[in-house]
Enzyme design. Structure first.
Site, PDB file in Angstrom:
ATOM      1  N   THR A 221       0.827  -1.205   0.000  1.00 54.77           N
ATOM      2  CA  THR A 221       0.000   0.000   0.000  1.00 54.77           C
ATOM      3  C   THR A 221       0.865   1.261   0.000  1.00 54.77           C
ATOM      4  OG1 THR A 221      -1.601  -1.222   1.338  1.00 54.77           O
ATOM      5  CG2 THR A 221      -1.897   1.164   1.178  1.00 54.77           C
TER       6      THR A 221
ATOM      7  N   HIS B 110       2.859  -5.597  -4.276  1.00 53.88           N
ATOM      8  CA  HIS B 110       1.600  -6.337  -4.299  1.00 53.88           C
ATOM      9  C   HIS B 110       0.647  -5.688  -5.299  1.00 53.88           C
ATOM     10  CE1 HIS B 110       2.484  -7.673   0.102  1.00 53.88           C
ATOM     11  NE2 HIS B 110       3.087  -8.450  -0.775  1.00 53.88           N
TER      12      HIS B 110
END
Length: 338
Positions: free
Chosen positions: A163, A188
């Site tokens: 994030t 990710h």
């Protein structure tokens, strides 16, 4: 943060607004304080209604998602904004643009499956990201690392990020000097998104940045990004990607990358754990330290979410905790680039 997290939902689809609002409101920690069908109405709503986070669609009349995001960032630089994206090439490109403009996170809309699939996506993906962005963990003293001294000369660099990662990576990779060692990255992201990210990093850094494939040879100074939905495994001189089971609920997994780099480069491995949710990278960082390598961690103040970095620190596996701007100099120093 005390009290419930206040959310404004922005989407031109009345069905999506209703479903998102309903599912979010079922969680006792969340409160939908407003909705809007386009960017202009969203900006007006934000003037009238205090909010802790905004969910924002891309394609809307009057003012689209990117234009609305830019306007929000001028008024509220730190307000968390989560984009609703589609898992298409166009959606991936728009998402990378949004993250570069300051979006905090994104959620990909399910491809088919109807309302049931959408509700599950909101519960499994959107709600955890809202809470991660809005709930600040209690401050804690940084424990002493539980590993001994590490070798300072790095022969390979492995970076793990989630994030808040794309803009942080653009800043980091763009500012690094030419390195005499290879760089491996796990961000990710799903397929297509990593393809777009690799291209964006190449533009930002003016150096070779590629999505890794099996059999690809490792070249010093090049940057290799794990492809979406594939683990990246580094072997001495070559790369391998696979679809083995997720680790820490992630594929690609930072732990998988870090372990392989520790095995391939030993004390020459330098791990870098940056902003991100969860704890992926902690076990891999321990593997690097056990082989005599070093692990640098992004600090809380410059991380969008201090989940992954904080987990490494709590495990005592961090060599140093540094702001994003200082990571550049420390990586270059340890890699022998000045």
């Amino acid at each position: 943060m005390t009290g419930r997290i206040r959310i404004i939902v922005v989407d031109d689809s009345v069905v999506v607004r209703r479903v998102v609002s309903e599912v979010l409101s079922e969680d006792p920690e969340l409160e939908v304080v407003g909705t809007a069908s386009n960017g202009k109405l969203a900006l007006a709503k934000l003037e009238q209604t205090p909010a802790d986070v905004v969910t924002l669609d891309f394609e809307m009349p009057e003012l689209d998602g990117l234009q609305t995001l830019a306007a929000i960032r001028k008024r509220s630089p730190r307000l968390p904004v989560i984009m609703f994206s589609t898992a298409t090439r166009r959606g991936a490109a728009a998402t990378i643009d949004a993250l570069s403009l300051g979006a905090s996170e994104y959620v990909t809309k399910p491809d088919g499956g109807g309302l049931a699939s959408t509700r599950e996506c909101i519960k499994a993906d959107l709600i955890p990201k809202i809470k991660a962005l809005c709930v600040r963990p209690a401050t804690m003293p940084i424990p002493r690392p539980r590993f001994g001294a590490d070798a300072e000369r790095a022969t390979a660099i492995a970076i793990g990020v989630s994030t808040g990662g794309p803009p942080a990576l653009q800043e980091l990779i763009g500012a690094l000097p030419t390195l005499p060692v290879p760089v491996f990255i796990v961000q990710h992201m799903p397929p297509l998104f990593t393809t777009m990210l690799a291209a964006r990093l190449a533009l930002a850094s003016k150096r070779p940045v590629v999505e890794a494939t099996s059999g690809m040879r490792v070249v010093a100074g090049h940057v290799y990004l794990a492809p979406g939905d594939h683990h990246l495994v580094v072997e001495r001189g070559a790369l391998r990607v696979n679809k083995d089971a997720p680790e820490c609920s992630c594929r690609p997994s930072v732990d998988v990358l870090f372990r392989s780099v520790a095995n391939a480069y030993g004390a020459g491995a330098l791990g870098v754990v940056m902003t991100g949710m969860g704890s992926d990278g902690t076990r891999g960082s321990e593997a690097i330290r056990e082989r005599g390598g070093a692990v640098l961690v992004q600090d809380r103040a410059t991380s969008v979410v201090w989940g992954m970095p904080g987990a490494v620190v709590r495990a005592g596996a961090a060599t140093a905790v540094l702001p994003l701007s200082a990571l550049v100099g420390e990586i270059a120093r340890r890699a022998g680039a000045g």
